[in-house]
Scaffold this active site. Structure first.
Site, PDB file in Angstrom:
ATOM      1  N   SER A  94       1.188   3.077   4.329  1.00 45.26           N
ATOM      2  CA  SER A  94       0.096   2.509   5.398  1.00 45.26           C
ATOM      3  C   SER A  94       0.952   2.300   6.664  1.00 45.26           C
ATOM      4  O   SER A  94       1.430   3.573   7.284  1.00 45.26           O
ATOM      5  CB  SER A  94      -0.776   1.518   4.755  1.00 45.26           C
ATOM      6  OG  SER A  94      -1.459   0.860   5.745  1.00 45.26           O
ATOM      7  N   THR A  95       1.084   1.013   7.169  1.00 42.71           N
ATOM      8  CA  THR A  95       1.731   0.831   8.691  1.00 42.71           C
ATOM      9  C   THR A  95       3.048   1.404   8.505  1.00 42.71           C
ATOM     10  O   THR A  95       3.950   1.166   7.692  1.00 42.71           O
ATOM     11  CB  THR A  95       1.678  -0.733   8.764  1.00 42.71           C
ATOM     12  OG1 THR A  95       0.624  -1.302   8.559  1.00 42.71           O
ATOM     13  CG2 THR A  95       2.067  -1.102  10.011  1.00 42.71           C
ATOM     14  N   HIS A 116      -2.928   5.912   4.879  1.00 41.09           N
ATOM     15  CA  HIS A 116      -4.223   4.904   5.309  1.00 41.09           C
ATOM     16  C   HIS A 116      -4.250   5.403   6.644  1.00 41.09           C
ATOM     17  O   HIS A 116      -3.737   5.027   7.643  1.00 41.09           O
ATOM     18  CB  HIS A 116      -3.913   3.528   5.422  1.00 41.09           C
ATOM     19  CG  HIS A 116      -3.801   2.989   3.977  1.00 41.09           C
ATOM     20  ND1 HIS A 116      -3.306   1.786   3.627  1.00 41.09           N
ATOM     21  CD2 HIS A 116      -4.287   3.435   2.611  1.00 41.09           C
ATOM     22  CE1 HIS A 116      -3.145   1.410   2.151  1.00 41.09           C
ATOM     23  NE2 HIS A 116      -3.867   2.660   1.765  1.00 41.09           N
ATOM     24  N   MET A 125       1.354  -2.558   4.892  1.00 37.44           N
ATOM     25  CA  MET A 125       1.052  -3.893   4.684  1.00 37.44           C
ATOM     26  C   MET A 125      -0.096  -4.030   3.460  1.00 37.44           C
ATOM     27  O   MET A 125      -0.599  -2.667   3.292  1.00 37.44           O
ATOM     28  CB  MET A 125       0.542  -4.590   5.758  1.00 37.44           C
ATOM     29  CG  MET A 125      -0.738  -3.911   6.261  1.00 37.44           C
ATOM     30  SD  MET A 125      -1.162  -4.888   7.939  1.00 37.44           S
ATOM     31  CE  MET A 125      -2.899  -4.926   7.838  1.00 37.44           C
ATOM     32  N   ASP A 160      -2.074  -1.994  -1.988  1.00 36.01           N
ATOM     33  CA  ASP A 160      -2.745  -0.834  -2.273  1.00 36.01           C
ATOM     34  C   ASP A 160      -1.575  -0.033  -2.965  1.00 36.01           C
ATOM     35  O   ASP A 160      -0.367   0.175  -2.361  1.00 36.01           O
ATOM     36  CB  ASP A 160      -3.301   0.045  -1.463  1.00 36.01           C
ATOM     37  CG  ASP A 160      -4.117   1.309  -1.818  1.00 36.01           C
ATOM     38  OD1 ASP A 160      -4.330   1.089  -2.728  1.00 36.01           O
ATOM     39  OD2 ASP A 160      -4.218   2.020  -0.966  1.00 36.01           O
TER      40      ASP A 160
END
Length: 409
Positions: free
Chosen positions: A190-191, A217, A322, A325
């Site tokens: 993600s991030t 994401h 973050m 998931d």
């Protein structure tokens, strides 16, 4: 000045739009008045109208996080980022991006230039309150996570050579072997993910013997632009996934924004003949079920399907991001005998997702970003014949037939 826990996080916003600056002021004012929020206190310490003003404000105000617009007068966001890499390299930067194809491509360039994350501008909301809610849900958790990560990195124990030992396996670690050869690699992040993928995927060779599926994401438009960008710098093909796409070596499939991606059963003899080195027939399945872990696409959907379809032959890699998931799906891979790897804290933009996997004790190794490609190559090639060995065996198998034929002539 006290620690981040004792004082509000200081946020600087740079945007030439008076409307966006007004939304920012109201957003942080509302957050300061919200006593029920579990996020840390934050304050907007200043706003900048253009890129030059932004650089001056960074030096004057020493913010903890910068929220930066892409399109600004005098210096645009990309030019500001390049200057900050020299002048303030430790400052986390979140880009404010337009939800357009051009905005997506510019945002990916910004992430490659050092931005830690991005949010999309609230363009489709009907009123001011909806716009502020949309931005609040995107922006405030990212600020908290990036500020926390920057603080932890500053406080981490540093060795004499300048590298951190936090959240990583010892140098020279050999990955444990499982009972089955790896036939599929699944990655969730993600991030900080796009930048991490640009460093990881080009290190995988063109003959990487198993297919790779990735959940990053990201919203629509962004995933397509990311796949195109990665495809240009990789030996393997990188494509945005579509329903019923064949899963086979040589192609990396990236889940499209706003759709969950799973590994599904193939369609018979043609699939089995075309499965290649993976030796298994499977295809991409996409669906629009409710978000999982507040995400669509969700890493857990992909990991659960990999565990179900491939069992001990699956390798799940959890990288920077973050939230949590991927934790439950990685646990499923682990319980079926597959391999789970995680990115370490020092090389992660946010050590959330990989931290959960590491702390759960299901990662066989927690590695720096620069060592992950080597670990993947080592693990997927364990017990697998190389092309040269395969060719040598084929020649050896044909040799007796040649001798017989020669004897008949």
């Amino acid at each position: 000045m006290g620690s981040m826990e004792e004082r509000p996080l200081r946020i600087l916003a740079a945007d030439d739009s008076a409307v966006m600056r007004g939304v920012m002021w109201k957003l942080f004012q509302s957050h300061a008045e919200d006593r029920s929020s579990e996020l840390p206190r934050m304050e907007l310490c200043g706003v900048a109208l253009d890129g030059v003003d932004c650089l001056e404000s960074v030096g004057r105000l020493s913010p903890d996080v910068l929220v930066l617009d892409l399109e600004m007068p005098r210096l645009n966001g990309l030019e500001v980022l390049r200057r900050l890499q020299v002048e303030s390299p430790g400052l986390p930067v979140i880009m404010c991006s337009a939800h357009t194809e051009r905005g997506a491509r510019s945002t990916l360039e910004a992430l490659a230039c050092g931005a830690a994350d991005y949010v999309t501008k609230p363009a489709e909301q009907r009123d001011f309150a909806s716009a502020m809610l949309s931005l609040s849900q995107q922006l405030l958790p990212r600020i908290a996570a990036l500020a926390r990560g920057a603080k932890r990195k500053q406080e981490s124990v540093v060795t004499q050579d300048g590298s951190s030992n936090a959240g990583r396996a010892p140098a020279g670690t050999t990955l444990p072997k499982s009972s089955a050869p790896i036939e599929l690699v699944v990655i969730g992040l993600s991030t900080g993910g796009p930048s991490a993928l640009e460093q990881l995927l080009p290190r995988l060779p063109a003959d990487f013997p198993v297919p790779v599926l990735i959940v990053q994401h990201m919203p629509k438009l962004f995933t397509g632009a990311l796949a195109e960008r990665l495809d240009k710098c990789c030996s393997l093909r990188v494509k945005e996934a579509y329903e019923n796409a064949m899963i086979r070596p040589g192609t990396i499939w990236l889940a499209p924004g706003d759709a969950h991606m799973e590994v599904g059963q193939g369609n018979g003899l043609m699939d089995r003949q075309d499965a290649g080195l993976a030796g298994r027939s499977s295809r991409v399945r996409l669906h629009q079920r409710e978000p999982l872990n507040h995400c669509r696409p969700a890493v857990d959907y992909l990991f659960f399907s990999a565990a179900r379809m491939y069992g001990a032959s699956a390798l799940a890699l959890v990288m920077t991001g973050m939230g949590a998931d991927g934790l439950d799906g990685a646990r499923a891979v682990h319980e079926r005998g597959g391999v789970v790897l995680a990115q370490d804290e020092a090389s992660s933009a946010v050590w959330g997702m990989p931290a959960k996997v590491t702390e759960a004790g299901i990662a066989s190794a927690t590695l720096p970003l620069g060592e992950i490609a080597g670990a993947l190559n080592q693990r997927v090639n364990a017990g697998r014949l190389t092309k040269m060995e395969t060719a040598r065996l084929a020649i050896s198998a044909m040799a007796p037939r040649r001798e017989i034929n020669d004897g008949l002539l």
